[in-house]
Design a protein around this motif. Structure first.
Motif, short mmCIF file in Angstrom:
data_model
loop_
_atom_site.label_atom_id
_atom_site.label_comp_id
_atom_site.label_asym_id
_atom_site.label_seq_id
_atom_site.Cartn_x
_atom_site.Cartn_y
_atom_site.Cartn_z
N UNK A 199 -7.30 2.89 -4.67
CA UNK A 199 -5.92 2.42 -4.69
C UNK A 199 -5.82 0.92 -4.96
N UNK A 200 -6.84 0.15 -4.56
CA UNK A 200 -6.78 -1.30 -4.72
C UNK A 200 -7.54 -1.80 -5.95
N UNK A 215 5.37 4.86 -8.08
CA UNK A 215 5.67 3.48 -7.72
C UNK A 215 6.40 2.79 -8.86
N UNK A 216 7.14 1.75 -8.52
CA UNK A 216 7.84 0.98 -9.53
C UNK A 216 6.84 0.28 -10.46
N UNK A 253 1.57 -6.00 -6.66
CA UNK A 253 1.71 -6.76 -5.41
C UNK A 253 3.14 -6.67 -4.89
N UNK A 254 4.10 -6.73 -5.78
CA UNK A 254 5.51 -6.63 -5.39
C UNK A 254 5.80 -5.25 -4.79
N UNK A 255 5.20 -4.22 -5.38
CA UNK A 255 5.44 -2.86 -4.89
C UNK A 255 4.92 -2.71 -3.46
N UNK A 256 3.71 -3.15 -3.21
CA UNK A 256 3.16 -3.02 -1.86
C UNK A 256 3.89 -3.92 -0.87
N UNK A 315 3.28 8.02 -2.96
CA UNK A 315 3.65 6.61 -3.05
C UNK A 315 2.86 5.73 -2.09
N UNK A 316 2.62 6.22 -0.88
CA UNK A 316 2.20 5.34 0.20
C UNK A 316 0.74 5.50 0.62
N UNK A 317 0.14 6.68 0.41
CA UNK A 317 -1.22 6.90 0.90
C UNK A 317 -2.22 6.11 0.06
#
Length: 607
Positions: free
Chosen positions: A270-271, A284-285, A369-372, A421-423
């Motif tokens: 994810x990163x 995600x956006x 970065x903005x999304x997270x 989206x989040x996991x």
């Protein structure tokens, strides 16, 4: 003259199954799930008993969920191995049709062996037989035809000598992979035949890695080289081809950002800087903005369903080109894409070599970065201890309690959206989501299958109360088999996800939440007590902090564990900046519906 052995057709089928091997030397069919009844107990049941050491037979509580277990196993095994499922001739068979559809939509192998009516027709109509008044050849098993990649009916004992090789050829073919149905007439199961001994000799089924056509490869290379802002859509085929490292190397070499479908999630960590995150309606956006701005989309191993494509509104830049790299030409060529029919790993390798030093503009790291920065706070524990937690906060708590060895399992409802989206999936195999068919009731059964596939993993199943109510019986199977899974149930007292969709399309809350339906008595379902009654260690927690502690304790336990928490059915995770087409009435007396229809018309016109 070849040697023969006299066996019943059922005995021959079982012996053949045990002789079909993977490249690693394991049986391709790892076991059989079965509920015995009229149509399979006498013939196939006897044959399975005799071979129980070589081919284990497992018993569940519902034919559909047994098949979900088999499918979950195949998915976690990346289609390298599969399981079979057998049933009686009538309701047991039709119970499995939904599971067959799920396997078909997700391109996953599963061998269905429903019992069938008498081949001789002597006792017609038999118990559980469906009669067609216009067609004497039809049985209930014909329901499997549209949801099977290969269908056959065994009406003579020698038929298995052609049917079974075709079945395995289908299940092990990257392009045709999916469910196979062998409808087995119950009297024929017991009929004997002198089978050639060589039919039962061990056979290794290798998963082919087809290479792309040279002309198609040249066309794809030319299209990519002409692009400046390409983007990759990584689908489940990346996992099934074991091409995750290849995808990473390709993205890094050519500076092309990656977005992930539900089936493709965890292809990259994810990163990873090239991973812009989940794509589509549940995306995600950061990923969707890259797709909106892409002048070329390289789809790798995806069937491009509408949640991925935003009902084909996502790839919206004028003149955008599509390249479909897929083992199946059917999936590769959607929306007029340049077809690159190939194994994902080999295709990416050859595509990269041909592209040479080509590099794209690359991803915008600030967008990710903005999304997270926007969504990370949504997974924190609520500051108001009296407020009902959201599903997003539940996802956050389970994430914090997860280990590096956790596989998260889910399917329909709110969880696919929030988890996509989040996991934060760190490596392949960490994320197991069934969203090709979005089938409620898949989760617990598939958790068992995933654990059987990879016993070393910590399998954590997340589902809502609605899905639990539909199919919870295999929780008892997990307990009795000693298959350790952790189950997290979010109780929002109904179908919260579809209730939000109803409201979002202008509708009034109606027939979704339990206490807003036509019920005389308010819902008082104690899910923890229910799970405990089936033998699980179960607890109902009252806060996100307690949930996190309970999940950690559950993972440390050797027993099947269930953790229940009440949640708020109304909040939803942020929109990923993409449209999804849902049919909204053109005529309504309600202003909210008319307004939703006006927005629908506007968005449809932009597509």
């Amino acid at each position: 003259m070849s040697k023969t052995i006299r066996l019943t057709a059922a005995q021959a089928l079982v012996r053949y199954l045990t002789a079909q091997l993977t490249e690693e030397g394991d049986p391709f069919i790892a076991g059989v799930w079965g509920i015995f009844g009229h149509g399979n107990v006498a013939g196939l049941g006897e044959a399975l008993y005799a071979s129980r050491e070589a081919l284990p037979t497992y018993r569940g509580h519902n034919e559909q969920t047994m098949a979900h277990t088999a499918i979950g196993y195949a998915k976690q095994m990346k289609r390298r191995r599969a399981m079979a499922v057998t049933s009686s001739i009538g309701p047991g068979a039709t119970n499995m049709v939904t599971a067959a559809a799920l396997a078909h939509a997700n391109r996953l192998p599963c061998l269905f062996i429903p019992g069938d009516v008498f081949g001789t027709r002597a006792p017609d109509p038999v118990l559980q037989q469906i009669e067609d008044f216009q067609d004497g050849t039809v049985s209930a098993n014909d329901c499997f035809r549209p949801v099977s990649r290969y269908f056959d009916r065994i009406t003579r004992p020698e038929h298995i000598m052609t049917a079974l090789p075709r079945a395995f050829a289908t299940m092990t073919d990257p392009a045709d992979c999916g469910p196979v149905t062998i409808a087995f007439c119950q009297d024929i199961q017991a009929h004997a035949y002198d089978y050639p001994v060589e039919f039962f000799e061990p056979k290794v089924w290798r998963i082919r890695r087809n290479r792309p056509d040279e002309s198609d490869l040249a066309d794809a290379v030319a299209a990519i080289r002409a692009s400046k802002t390409p983007v990759i859509v990584a689908g489940g085929g990346v996992h099934y081809s074991e091409a995750c490292d290849t995808l990473q190397a390709f993205a890094e070499a050519h500076n092309i950002p990656v977005t992930e479908t539900q089936a493709g999630k965890a292809a990259l960590a994810w990163d990873h800087p090239m991973n812009l995150g989940p794509v589509g309606v549940t995306g995600s956006k950061s990923a969707n903005d890259a797709c909106h701005n892409a002048d070329l989309v390289l789809s790798v191993g995806s069937r491009l369903q509408d949640f991925t494509t935003g009902s084909w509104s996502l790839f919206s830049k004028p003149g955008v080109k599509m390249v479909g790299l897929n083992a199946a030409a059917y999936d590769a060529g959607k929306k007029g894409a340049l077809v690159l029919q190939s194994d994902a790993k080999v295709g990416l390798e050859e595509l990269s070599a041909a592209l040479g030093d080509y590099k794209a503009t690359g991803p915008d790291p600030q967008s990710k970065a903005d999304w997270f920065a926007e969504v990370d706070p949504l997974t924190d524990a609520p500051s108001d201890g009296n407020a009902l937690p959201t599903d997003m906060q539940v996802v956050g708590a389970v994430q914090r309690a997860a280990s590096a060895n956790t596989t998260i399992v889910g399917a329909a409802g709110t969880m696919p959206s929030d988890m996509h989206k989040l996991w934060k999936a760190g490596k392949p195999g960490d994320y197991h989501m069934e969203y090709g068919y979005s089938c409620m009731g898949y989760e617990i059964a598939a958790g068992i299958g995933a654990k059987m596939a990879e016993p070393h993993r910590d399998i954590t199943v997340m589902l809502g109360d609605g899905s639990y109510m539909m199919a919870n019986s295999e929780l008892a199977t997990a307990v009795m088999m000693g298959v350790k899974i952790t189950v997290v149930i979010t109780d929002n007292r109904g179908f919260g996800c579809i209730n939000r969709l109803q409201k979002g399309t202008g509708g009034e809350e109606f027939n979704n939440l339990l206490d807003k339906s036509v019920h005389e008595v308010p819902s008082k379902i104690d899910f923890a007590a229910h799970a405990a009654a089936m033998g699980a260690e179960a607890v109902h927690v009252g806060s996100i902090e307690d949930l996190e502690q309970a999940v950690r304790a559950a993972q440390a336990s050797h027993n099947v564990s269930v953790v229940v928490i009440d949640t708020d059915p109304y909040p939803s995770s942020p929109n990923g900046n993409v449209w999804w087409e849902v049919g909204i009435p053109e005529v309504s007396e309600r202003e909210t519906v008319r307004a939703a229809r006006a927005n629908y018309d506007e968005m449809a016109a932009k597509r």
